[in-house]
Design an enzyme around this catalytic site. Structure first.
Site, short mmCIF file in Angstrom:
data_model
loop_
_atom_site.label_atom_id
_atom_site.label_comp_id
_atom_site.label_asym_id
_atom_site.label_seq_id
_atom_site.Cartn_x
_atom_site.Cartn_y
_atom_site.Cartn_z
N HIS A 72 19.76 39.82 39.64
CA HIS A 72 19.57 39.73 41.09
C HIS A 72 18.95 41.02 41.61
CE1 HIS A 72 22.47 36.28 42.37
NE2 HIS A 72 21.80 35.99 41.27
N PRO A 292 38.02 44.29 44.98
CA PRO A 292 36.81 43.70 44.39
C PRO A 292 35.56 43.78 45.26
CG PRO A 292 38.35 41.99 45.06
CD PRO A 292 39.06 43.29 45.25
P1 FAD Z 1 42.30 43.50 31.88
O1 FAD Z 1 41.16 42.57 32.12
O2 FAD Z 1 43.47 43.47 32.76
O3 FAD Z 1 42.73 43.36 30.38
C1 FAD Z 1 43.91 43.95 29.86
C2 FAD Z 1 44.39 43.15 28.66
O4 FAD Z 1 45.56 43.77 28.15
C3 FAD Z 1 44.79 41.73 29.04
O5 FAD Z 1 44.16 40.81 28.16
C4 FAD Z 1 46.31 41.71 28.91
O6 FAD Z 1 46.81 40.45 28.47
C5 FAD Z 1 46.54 42.80 27.86
N1 FAD Z 1 47.87 43.44 27.97
C6 FAD Z 1 48.57 43.74 29.07
N2 FAD Z 1 49.74 44.33 28.77
C7 FAD Z 1 49.79 44.39 27.41
C8 FAD Z 1 50.74 44.88 26.49
N3 FAD Z 1 51.88 45.42 26.90
N4 FAD Z 1 50.47 44.78 25.17
C9 FAD Z 1 49.29 44.24 24.74
N5 FAD Z 1 48.35 43.74 25.57
C10 FAD Z 1 48.60 43.82 26.88
N6 FAD Z 1 35.01 43.77 38.52
C11 FAD Z 1 33.67 43.94 38.59
O7 FAD Z 1 33.16 44.90 37.99
N7 FAD Z 1 32.84 43.08 39.28
C12 FAD Z 1 33.34 42.01 39.95
O8 FAD Z 1 32.55 41.23 40.49
C13 FAD Z 1 34.78 41.83 39.95
N8 FAD Z 1 35.34 40.79 40.58
C14 FAD Z 1 36.70 40.59 40.48
C15 FAD Z 1 37.24 39.50 41.13
C16 FAD Z 1 38.63 39.27 41.05
C17 FAD Z 1 39.19 38.07 41.78
C18 FAD Z 1 39.47 40.13 40.27
C19 FAD Z 1 40.96 39.87 40.14
C20 FAD Z 1 38.92 41.21 39.62
C21 FAD Z 1 37.55 41.46 39.72
N9 FAD Z 1 36.96 42.54 39.06
C22 FAD Z 1 35.60 42.74 39.18
C23 FAD Z 1 37.79 43.47 38.28
C24 FAD Z 1 37.75 43.21 36.76
O9 FAD Z 1 38.09 41.87 36.50
C25 FAD Z 1 38.73 44.15 36.03
O10 FAD Z 1 38.47 45.47 36.43
C26 FAD Z 1 38.63 44.04 34.49
O11 FAD Z 1 39.22 42.85 34.03
C27 FAD Z 1 39.32 45.22 33.79
O12 FAD Z 1 39.30 45.03 32.40
P2 FAD Z 1 40.41 45.68 31.46
O13 FAD Z 1 40.09 45.23 30.08
O14 FAD Z 1 40.51 47.13 31.74
O15 FAD Z 1 41.78 45.05 31.95
C1 PHB Z 2 32.47 37.35 41.86
O1 PHB Z 2 31.44 36.68 41.69
O2 PHB Z 2 33.57 37.02 41.41
C2 PHB Z 2 32.39 38.61 42.66
C3 PHB Z 2 31.15 39.09 43.03
C4 PHB Z 2 31.07 40.25 43.79
C5 PHB Z 2 32.23 40.89 44.17
C6 PHB Z 2 33.47 40.41 43.79
C7 PHB Z 2 33.56 39.26 43.03
O3 PHB Z 2 32.13 42.01 44.94
#
Ligand code: FAD
Ligand code: PHB
Length: 389
Positions: A72, A292
């Site tokens: 985009h 987000p």
């Molecule tokens: P997580 O995805 O939380 O992964 C952590 C993993 O660790 C999980 O699989 C969990 O099961 C595991 N875990 C937890 N505890 C334990 C334990 N004790 N032992 C072993 N395993 C464990 N970010 C963006 O950049 N752009 C976006 O558009 C965006 N939109 C979003 C929209 C929504 C609705 C939400 C909720 C989030 C959004 N985010 C966005 C944020 C993004 O999804 C997170 O920042 C991302 O998932 C972080 O990744 P992570 O691997 O650090 O953590």
């Molecule tokens: C999404 O598509 O889930 C999304 C996109 C932009 C944002 C947050 C979530 O800022």
């Protein structure tokens, strides 16, 4: 079992770190609390910064993203009177990639399988032992059996509710937090997106976001009070609310249909300092959460991975610990800037319950300024496409 880097958490942070380390010849084992199906069913991020895209290339997991992702050039910001286009590509020379977190995670799991990395699912009671010594290890239970994983380093990639952050004693770390008084109700539907680029709307009916995953899959959000429950929101109620927040031409051309996922996410800004305790390093959501609104969560996880991956390769392959010594400070510098941007975007676009009459005027004036000042648009674009690593 023994490995070089024990990775707690098989979400995007853990998988990407493992993939890059394995490519560089560093052995890893991932311990994940859930099943793979559960990890892949979480509908979350949708927008990748260009730096994240480059990292996925470097990790060798970009083929499907290149074929199916949607670059985009910009996005839109609206209120009841204005619709402002911010053209990232014109202003910065860069784009963002619309490609869902579930797709990134699927590609990473496939690549890890092809490399033969050990990923242990459904682990319970993970305990990180002796992280401040030269011989840390991780204990965990799987299939009712207690096991031990010895390693040189531990990467805490286990999200906000994981064990890694809490392993650092409270008097050795500091938390910074802001909880916002609303959440986002998100709906995924198999419908054509209502607009060709994302639309962030600050309306008198509250905030809404029109986003997408592909040309046939839409992702929409509306601002809701924290007390709302998902089952109080029928699809019909959601579509009516969403359309009331978006400009008439976007709402008018909207295709509606049954939701295939519906969930409420609370909004929070959170940072834990530092990101290192001995041989334990925090990565991604285990160390920080952004609302987000700026699409920064997954992208910040990717920049943490970039710094830590390079640091661990230097330490393990060259005996050079400069990178791991500097990891926390380097990553936090970028994290705080993304915190600021996400907080500013959240403040600019949401209604706060009980706010004074001044607040709405500030939001309107911010959008008006954005519509008239290329400098303001460039500043927003520079942050949205992602600050340099
Ligand atoms: P997580 O995805 O939380 O992964 C952590 C993993 O660790 C999980 O699989 C969990 O099961 C595991 N875990 C937890 N505890 C334990 C334990 N004790 N032992 C072993 N395993 C464990 N970010 C963006 O950049 N752009 C976006 O558009 C965006 N939109 C979003 C929209 C929504 C609705 C939400 C909720 C989030 C959004 N985010 C966005 C944020 C993004 O999804 C997170 O920042 C991302 O998932 C972080 O990744 P992570 O691997 O650090 O953590
Ligand atoms: C999404 O598509 O889930 C999304 C996109 C932009 C944002 C947050 C979530 O800022």
């Amino acid at each position: 079992m023994r490995t070089e880097v024990a990775i707690i958490g098989g979400g995007p942070s853990g998988l990407l770190l493992s993939q890059l380390l394995n490519k560089a010849g560093v052995a890893t084992v991932i311990l994940e609390r859930s099943s793979r199906e559960h990890v892949l069913s979480r509908i979350r991020a949708g927008v990748l910064e260009w730096g994240t895209v480059q990292m996925l290339h470097e990790a060798g997991v970009s083929d499907r993203m290149e074929a199916e992702g949607d670059p985009h050039d910009g996005c839109y910001f609206t209120d009841d009177d204005l619709m402002v286009h911010v053209n990232f590509h014109e202003l910065t020379g860069k784009r963002v990639m619309v490609y869902g977190q579930t797709e990134v995670t699927t590609d990473l799991y496939e690549a890890q399988d092809a490399m033969g990395t050990t990923i242990v699912h459904n682990v319970e009671d993970v305990v990180i032992q002796d992280p401040t010594t030269n011989a840390p290890y991780v204990e965990y239970t799987v299939n009712g059996e207690r096991r031990r994983l010895d390693c040189a380093y531990v990467a805490g990639c286990d999200g906000f509710h994981g064990v890694s952050r809490k392993t650092i004693p409270e008097d050795k770390r500091k938390e910074f937090e802001r909880v916002y008084p609303f959440g986002w109700l998100g709906v995924l539907s198999r419908t054509k997106p209502s607009h060709h680029e994302l639309v962030y709307a600050n309306s008198s009916n509250g905030f809404a976001l029109a986003s997408m995953r592909s040309q046939t899959l839409s992702r929409y959000y509306v601002q809701v009070p924290l007390t709302d429950k998902v089952d109080e929101w029928s699809d019909e109620r959601f579509w009516t609310k969403l359309q009331s927040c978006l400009p008439a031409d976007v709402a008018g051309s909207m295709e509606t249909g049954p939701s295939i996922e519906k969930s409420i996410a609370p909004l929070r800004s959170f940072v834990n300092e530092p990101l290192r305790w001995g041989r334990l390093f925090l990565v991604g959501d285990s160390a920080h959460i952004v609302p987000p609104t700026g699409a920064k969560g997954l992208n910040l996880a990717a920049s943490d991975v970039f710094y830590l991956y390079n640091a661990l390769v230097d330490a393990l392959k060259k005996g050079d610990e400069t990178g791991i010594d500097g990891y926390s400070e380097r990553a936090l510098t970028r994290i705080w800037k993304a915190m600021r941007f996400s907080w500013q975007m959240t403040t600019m676009l949401h209604q706060f319950e009980g706010e004074d009459s001044f607040a709405g005027q500030m939001r309107k004036a911010t959008l008006k300024h954005l519509s008239q000042s290329e400098t303001a648009r460039r500043d927003l674009a520079e942050n949205y496409i992602g600050l340099p690593y």
